[in-house]
Design an enzyme around this catalytic site. Sequence first.
Site, PDB file in Angstrom:
ATOM      1  N   TRP A 112       0.836  -1.209   0.000  1.00  0.00           N
ATOM      2  CA  TRP A 112       0.000   0.000   0.000  1.00  0.00           C
ATOM      3  C   TRP A 112       0.863   1.247   0.000  1.00  0.00           C
ATOM      4  O   TRP A 112       0.550   2.236  -0.658  1.00  0.00           O
ATOM      5  CB  TRP A 112      -0.972  -0.012   1.188  1.00  0.00           C
ATOM      6  CG  TRP A 112      -1.958  -1.132   1.099  1.00  0.00           C
ATOM      7  CD1 TRP A 112      -2.070  -2.194   1.948  1.00  0.00           C
ATOM      8  CD2 TRP A 112      -2.978  -1.318   0.101  1.00  0.00           C
ATOM      9  NE1 TRP A 112      -3.093  -3.025   1.537  1.00  0.00           N
ATOM     10  CE2 TRP A 112      -3.657  -2.518   0.423  1.00  0.00           C
ATOM     11  CE3 TRP A 112      -3.376  -0.599  -1.025  1.00  0.00           C
ATOM     12  CZ2 TRP A 112      -4.717  -3.004  -0.361  1.00  0.00           C
ATOM     13  CZ3 TRP A 112      -4.428  -1.075  -1.797  1.00  0.00           C
ATOM     14  CH2 TRP A 112      -5.085  -2.268  -1.467  1.00  0.00           C
ATOM     15  N   LYS A 119     -12.196  -1.847   6.717  1.00  0.00           N
ATOM     16  CA  LYS A 119     -11.382  -2.759   7.527  1.00  0.00           C
ATOM     17  C   LYS A 119     -11.827  -2.725   8.990  1.00  0.00           C
ATOM     18  O   LYS A 119     -11.993  -3.760   9.619  1.00  0.00           O
ATOM     19  CB  LYS A 119      -9.909  -2.396   7.416  1.00  0.00           C
ATOM     20  CG  LYS A 119      -9.423  -2.229   5.970  1.00  0.00           C
ATOM     21  CD  LYS A 119      -8.529  -3.354   5.498  1.00  0.00           C
ATOM     22  CE  LYS A 119      -8.422  -3.437   3.994  1.00  0.00           C
ATOM     23  NZ  LYS A 119      -7.553  -2.421   3.382  1.00  0.00           N
ATOM     24  N   ASP A 125      -1.688   6.733   6.242  1.00  0.00           N
ATOM     25  CA  ASP A 125      -2.704   5.794   5.769  1.00  0.00           C
ATOM     26  C   ASP A 125      -2.946   4.820   6.917  1.00  0.00           C
ATOM     27  O   ASP A 125      -2.129   3.944   7.186  1.00  0.00           O
ATOM     28  CB  ASP A 125      -2.199   5.059   4.522  1.00  0.00           C
ATOM     29  CG  ASP A 125      -3.155   3.954   4.072  1.00  0.00           C
ATOM     30  OD1 ASP A 125      -4.203   3.766   4.712  1.00  0.00           O
ATOM     31  OD2 ASP A 125      -2.845   3.275   3.063  1.00  0.00           O
TER      32      ASP A 125
HETATM   33  C1  LIG Z   1      -7.082  -1.921   2.168  1.00  0.00           C
HETATM   34  C2  LIG Z   1      -6.049  -0.866   2.233  1.00  0.00           C
HETATM   35  C3  LIG Z   1      -6.010   0.184   1.306  1.00  0.00           C
HETATM   36  C4  LIG Z   1      -6.964   0.284   0.135  1.00  0.00           C
HETATM   37  O1  LIG Z   1      -8.197   0.693   0.564  1.00  0.00           O
HETATM   38  P1  LIG Z   1      -9.388   1.003  -0.484  1.00  0.00           P
HETATM   39  O2  LIG Z   1     -10.398   1.627   0.416  1.00  0.00           O
HETATM   40  O3  LIG Z   1      -9.798  -0.294  -1.066  1.00  0.00           O
HETATM   41  O4  LIG Z   1      -8.882   1.943  -1.495  1.00  0.00           O
HETATM   42  C5  LIG Z   1      -5.041   1.153   1.472  1.00  0.00           C
HETATM   43  N1  LIG Z   1      -4.159   1.101   2.471  1.00  0.00           N
HETATM   44  C6  LIG Z   1      -4.163   0.099   3.373  1.00  0.00           C
HETATM   45  C7  LIG Z   1      -3.162   0.101   4.483  1.00  0.00           C
HETATM   46  C8  LIG Z   1      -5.109  -0.914   3.286  1.00  0.00           C
HETATM   47  O5  LIG Z   1      -5.112  -1.913   4.188  1.00  0.00           O
END
Ligand SMILES: *Cc1c(COP(=O)(O)O)cnc(C)c1O
Length: 361
Positions: free
Chosen positions: A103, A197, A173
């Site tokens: 990511w 998540k 993030d």
């Molecule tokens: C799942 C995830 C993403 C992507 O998320 P989306 O909402 O599908 O764009 C980005 N960063 C991390 C750390 C993730 O676990």
Amino acid sequence: MEKRIYNFSAGPGVLPEEVLLESQKDFYSYKGEGLSVMEMSHRSKTYGNIIADAEKDLRALLNVSDDYAVMFLQGGATLQFSMVPLNIMPPNNKADHINTGAWSKKAIKEAKRVGEVNVAATSEDSNFNYIPKQDALNLTPDASYVHFTSNNTIFGTEFKTEPEVGDVPLVCDASSDILSKPIDVNKYGIIYAGAQKNMGPAGAALVIVKKTLLERSPETLHTYLNYNTHAEKGSMYNTPPTFTIYIMGLVYKWLLNNGGLEAMQKVNETKAKMLYDAIDNSDGYYKGSAAKEDRSLMNVTFNLQTEELEKKFITEAAAKDFSGLKGHRSVGGIRASIYNAFPTKGVEDLVQFMEDFKKNN
Ligand SMILES: *Cc1c(COP(=O)(O)O)cnc(C)c1O
């Protein structure tokens, strides 16, 4: 009631049963109003209260001050890989990124389209199984921001404390560990996280931005990509993902009713310790894939001796209704995602299964 499986999926992830049941109760007719949240105008008074409550409860949970704007945006965490540099890379057009996994790399890819990216540290040399230490960070003093991924969903590593970056805005993030423990929001310039998540269904990203950073967005930026548009309109510039935000709000209330993030952290530490102990006490039968000091509380990754055994483990686990244990294709092995809503009993049962599997294989 219908049965529920143990859902170890990395995302979309498990939601609190109380939230599912409450939304089910109101699904057909929200609080007796005669229509579902899904059918409601986002401009209605009722929906206005739903989104205002979600923001208020999120602010209470994370102790977010008025110096920050809170937004619910579409495009997931992935769109933030672009919106962050597009909005706050100027005027310097340089950014530092810490590369701790797949990511992080995607965020770097998009930032490079906007300006210069300095990879301040990377753990790619050992397939991202650790978090670079503070003294390994090669930071640029006049960078527009420093970006890091607080929890690496695929590799099972987690920053235990924020990187120290001086006066440069810190961008995080936090998609897979947001609301899993208290954090000091005042240390951050921007925090963003996809909902699916640890906060709700897919379809929204929570974005928390320090208001002083909003002044950086260039006037030439497309309206929809500009943070100011969404901050000024309270995430209502266009139709927001109304149902997703409603469920996020219920999750926030569930967290507040269960003691907030300090209580949640205790539960998460207990659950993760049970699994890591099972790995460490298996005489090498199970092998944790992340460096011990960087182990994630949310995504527990481990291997068995052979791929064949791992396949058998996953198949037999699935037969017992343990779902979603297959590791990401880039690391293989097993990954147990144990987000906030994952029940402690499910972790206990997995530990028992791991002991039984070891005995029989
Ligand atoms: C799942 C995830 C993403 C992507 O998320 P989306 O909402 O599908 O764009 C980005 N960063 C991390 C750390 C993730 O676990």
